[in-house]
Structures are given as structure tokens and as C-alpha cells.
Design a protein around this motif. Sequence first.
Motif, PDB file in Angstrom:
ATOM      1  N   ALA A 264       0.828  -1.215   0.000  1.00  0.00           N
ATOM      2  CA  ALA A 264       0.000   0.000   0.000  1.00  0.00           C
ATOM      3  C   ALA A 264       0.860   1.264   0.000  1.00  0.00           C
ATOM      4  CB  ALA A 264      -0.925   0.006   1.213  1.00  0.00           C
ATOM      5  N   ALA A 265       2.090   1.151   0.484  1.00  0.00           N
ATOM      6  CA  ALA A 265       2.990   2.319   0.557  1.00  0.00           C
ATOM      7  C   ALA A 265       4.420   1.811   0.635  1.00  0.00           C
ATOM      8  CB  ALA A 265       2.667   3.172   1.782  1.00  0.00           C
ATOM      9  N   PRO A 266       5.386   2.609   0.157  1.00  0.00           N
ATOM     10  CA  PRO A 266       6.793   2.188   0.220  1.00  0.00           C
ATOM     11  C   PRO A 266       7.287   2.090   1.667  1.00  0.00           C
ATOM     12  CG  PRO A 266       6.488   4.034  -1.302  1.00  0.00           C
ATOM     13  CD  PRO A 266       5.226   3.915  -0.517  1.00  0.00           C
ATOM     14  N   VAL A 267       8.336   1.287   1.845  1.00  0.00           N
ATOM     15  CA  VAL A 267       8.969   1.124   3.160  1.00  0.00           C
ATOM     16  C   VAL A 267      10.487   1.201   2.990  1.00  0.00           C
ATOM     17  CG1 VAL A 267       9.487  -0.540   5.004  1.00  0.00           C
ATOM     18  CG2 VAL A 267       7.137  -0.265   4.212  1.00  0.00           C
ATOM     19  N   VAL A 268      11.146   1.871   3.933  1.00  0.00           N
ATOM     20  CA  VAL A 268      12.611   1.857   4.013  1.00  0.00           C
ATOM     21  C   VAL A 268      12.976   1.416   5.425  1.00  0.00           C
ATOM     22  CG1 VAL A 268      14.739   3.198   3.855  1.00  0.00           C
ATOM     23  CG2 VAL A 268      12.840   3.703   2.304  1.00  0.00           C
ATOM     24  N   TRP A 269      13.833   0.405   5.530  1.00  0.00           N
ATOM     25  CA  TRP A 269      14.212  -0.162   6.834  1.00  0.00           C
ATOM     26  C   TRP A 269      15.711  -0.426   6.819  1.00  0.00           C
ATOM     27  CZ3 TRP A 269      16.366  -4.701   8.770  1.00  0.00           C
ATOM     28  CH2 TRP A 269      16.131  -4.974  10.129  1.00  0.00           C
ATOM     29  N   GLU A 270      16.372  -0.136   7.913  1.00  0.00           N
ATOM     30  CA  GLU A 270      17.841  -0.216   7.920  1.00  0.00           C
ATOM     31  C   GLU A 270      18.354  -0.987   9.126  1.00  0.00           C
ATOM     32  OE1 GLU A 270      21.651   2.907   8.066  1.00  0.00           O
ATOM     33  OE2 GLU A 270      19.691   3.600   7.355  1.00  0.00           O
ATOM     34  N   GLN A 271      19.443  -1.724   8.912  1.00  0.00           N
ATOM     35  CA  GLN A 271      20.148  -2.357  10.030  1.00  0.00           C
ATOM     36  C   GLN A 271      21.656  -2.318   9.751  1.00  0.00           C
ATOM     37  OE1 GLN A 271      19.562  -6.582  10.594  1.00  0.00           O
ATOM     38  NE2 GLN A 271      19.516  -7.018   8.390  1.00  0.00           N
ATOM     39  N   GLU A 272      22.455  -2.475  10.810  1.00  0.00           N
ATOM     40  CA  GLU A 272      23.907  -2.534  10.673  1.00  0.00           C
ATOM     41  C   GLU A 272      24.400  -3.887  11.149  1.00  0.00           C
ATOM     42  OE1 GLU A 272      27.736  -0.429  12.732  1.00  0.00           O
ATOM     43  OE2 GLU A 272      26.270   0.937  11.824  1.00  0.00           O
ATOM     44  N   ILE A 273      25.227  -4.530  10.325  1.00  0.00           N
ATOM     45  CA  ILE A 273      25.794  -5.833  10.679  1.00  0.00           C
ATOM     46  C   ILE A 273      27.297  -5.765  10.441  1.00  0.00           C
ATOM     47  CG2 ILE A 273      25.815  -8.314  10.197  1.00  0.00           C
ATOM     48  CD1 ILE A 273      22.959  -8.006   9.114  1.00  0.00           C
TER      49      ILE A 273
ATOM     50  N   ALA B 297       8.065  -6.405   7.889  1.00  0.00           N
ATOM     51  CA  ALA B 297       7.361  -6.269   9.174  1.00  0.00           C
ATOM     52  C   ALA B 297       6.687  -4.909   9.301  1.00  0.00           C
ATOM     53  CB  ALA B 297       8.337  -6.489  10.326  1.00  0.00           C
ATOM     54  N   GLU B 298       7.174  -3.913   8.556  1.00  0.00           N
ATOM     55  CA  GLU B 298       6.600  -2.564   8.625  1.00  0.00           C
ATOM     56  C   GLU B 298       5.705  -2.250   7.422  1.00  0.00           C
ATOM     57  OE1 GLU B 298       9.516   0.408   9.345  1.00  0.00           O
ATOM     58  OE2 GLU B 298      10.324  -0.589  11.129  1.00  0.00           O
ATOM     59  N   LEU B 299       5.580  -3.196   6.500  1.00  0.00           N
ATOM     60  CA  LEU B 299       4.831  -2.944   5.271  1.00  0.00           C
ATOM     61  C   LEU B 299       3.323  -3.005   5.513  1.00  0.00           C
ATOM     62  CD1 LEU B 299       5.158  -2.617   2.109  1.00  0.00           C
ATOM     63  CD2 LEU B 299       4.749  -5.083   2.009  1.00  0.00           C
ATOM     64  N   THR B 300       2.605  -2.029   4.964  1.00  0.00           N
ATOM     65  CA  THR B 300       1.146  -2.099   4.954  1.00  0.00           C
ATOM     66  C   THR B 300       0.707  -2.582   3.570  1.00  0.00           C
ATOM     67  OG1 THR B 300       1.006   0.231   4.296  1.00  0.00           O
ATOM     68  CG2 THR B 300       0.845  -0.262   6.647  1.00  0.00           C
ATOM     69  N   THR B 301      -0.359  -3.358   3.536  1.00  0.00           N
ATOM     70  CA  THR B 301      -0.815  -3.936   2.272  1.00  0.00           C
ATOM     71  C   THR B 301      -2.288  -3.634   2.043  1.00  0.00           C
ATOM     72  OG1 THR B 301      -1.369  -6.054   3.325  1.00  0.00           O
ATOM     73  CG2 THR B 301       0.855  -5.828   2.405  1.00  0.00           C
TER      74      THR B 301
END
Length: 206
Positions: A10-19, A128-132
Motif C-alpha cells: 500500500a505504501a513504500p517502506v525503508v528499513w535499515e540495520q547494521e551488521i 514487518a513494517e509494510l502495509t498492504t
Amino acid sequence: MAFTPYVIPAAPVVWEQEIKKSRFIACLAHTPNAEAAKAFIERLRAEYPDARHHCSAFIAGAPNDSQALGFGDDGEPSGTAGRPMLAVLQGAGIGEITAVVVRYFGGIKLGTGGLVRAYGSSVNGALAELTTMEKVIEGRLALSADYSDMAQLESLLAQNGAGWEKVDYGAVVSGVLRVDMRLRDTLVRQIKDRTQGRVIARPITD
């Protein structure tokens, strides 16, 4: 069934992590076809031009459409990025979606298994943060009707959730209807029966 609705972003998502000092930025977007998917991937390349890798995976149609899949490792070892990203998308059961994971290399190599986990978990985190929302597969019908049949016709359209895509009120009423493909054949039959064959709705197949 080919006409079964499915969910899309339903909308774009941007998600970030550091490894291990590498930044992994996962970006998801709705892309209805392969051209849109490739355009989104290129947009992310332009948006993060100094990143080491722009790995990608997409489903350019229904979630179970094996003809509409694509992925790319963009310089990472073969099979460590795009394929695990695609596996996560397929497991989510979402259609018309593209995932791009942008990696800024932090100087520490993760190894094959570490890369698979990093790219897969990045897509999982974004999902996990995406809306559909649901995408209903619609069909089109062409018809023309006398004004005397319009009350009956409009009642049938309302009952089947159908509506006019375009309509012309001339000597007769003519136009194109949009209807849930699961209800299309039933509506065609009902229109013919209720108007004693005076109104014939013809499926548009192009």
C-alpha cells in the motif's frame, strides 16, 4: 484460480540495520510489472550512488506467478543476496512487489552464510513494517441498453459491485463496465436473463 485477489504493497517502506559495520538499507515498493520493478531498482541506484551493492528481488504479478520473478546479486557472491531476498518475498505471499537492499560495505566480510542471513533479514525487517491492500482482479464488459432496461441493469450492477468505466447516454445507453472477474460470468448471465435477452454484455479480452 487466476482471478483470486491478492495483497500488494500500500505504501513504500525503508528499513535499515547494521551488521559488522556494514549498513543494509532495505527498500520495498509496489511495482505492478517487470518494467516498474526495473525502474525502481535503477532509481535506488541513483539515490544511493556511493553504495557498494544494490541487490534486488521482485515479484511482478500475483504472488504465485512463477513467470513474474527476478533477482540480482549486484556483485555479491552468486546466490547470497537476490535469491534469499526473493525467497523471503515469496514466503510473504505478497504480489507486485520489489525489494532492493542497498549495502554500504563496512570493511568486515560476512561470509556466504552471513550474507544470506543479512539480506534475508533485511527484507524481513522491511516486510514487518509494510502495509498492504487487496488487489481485486477485474474484467471489462461492453454493452448497450435501452433506457427502459436501465433500472434493472443498475440494480444488477449494484448487487455485483460492478461500475461503469465509461458510459455514453445517447439514443441508447452504451459503455464499458468493470467487474470482479469472479463475478463476471454470473453478471453476464443475469443481465441477459433479467432483460429477456434484450441486453447482452460481452467480455472485453484485450
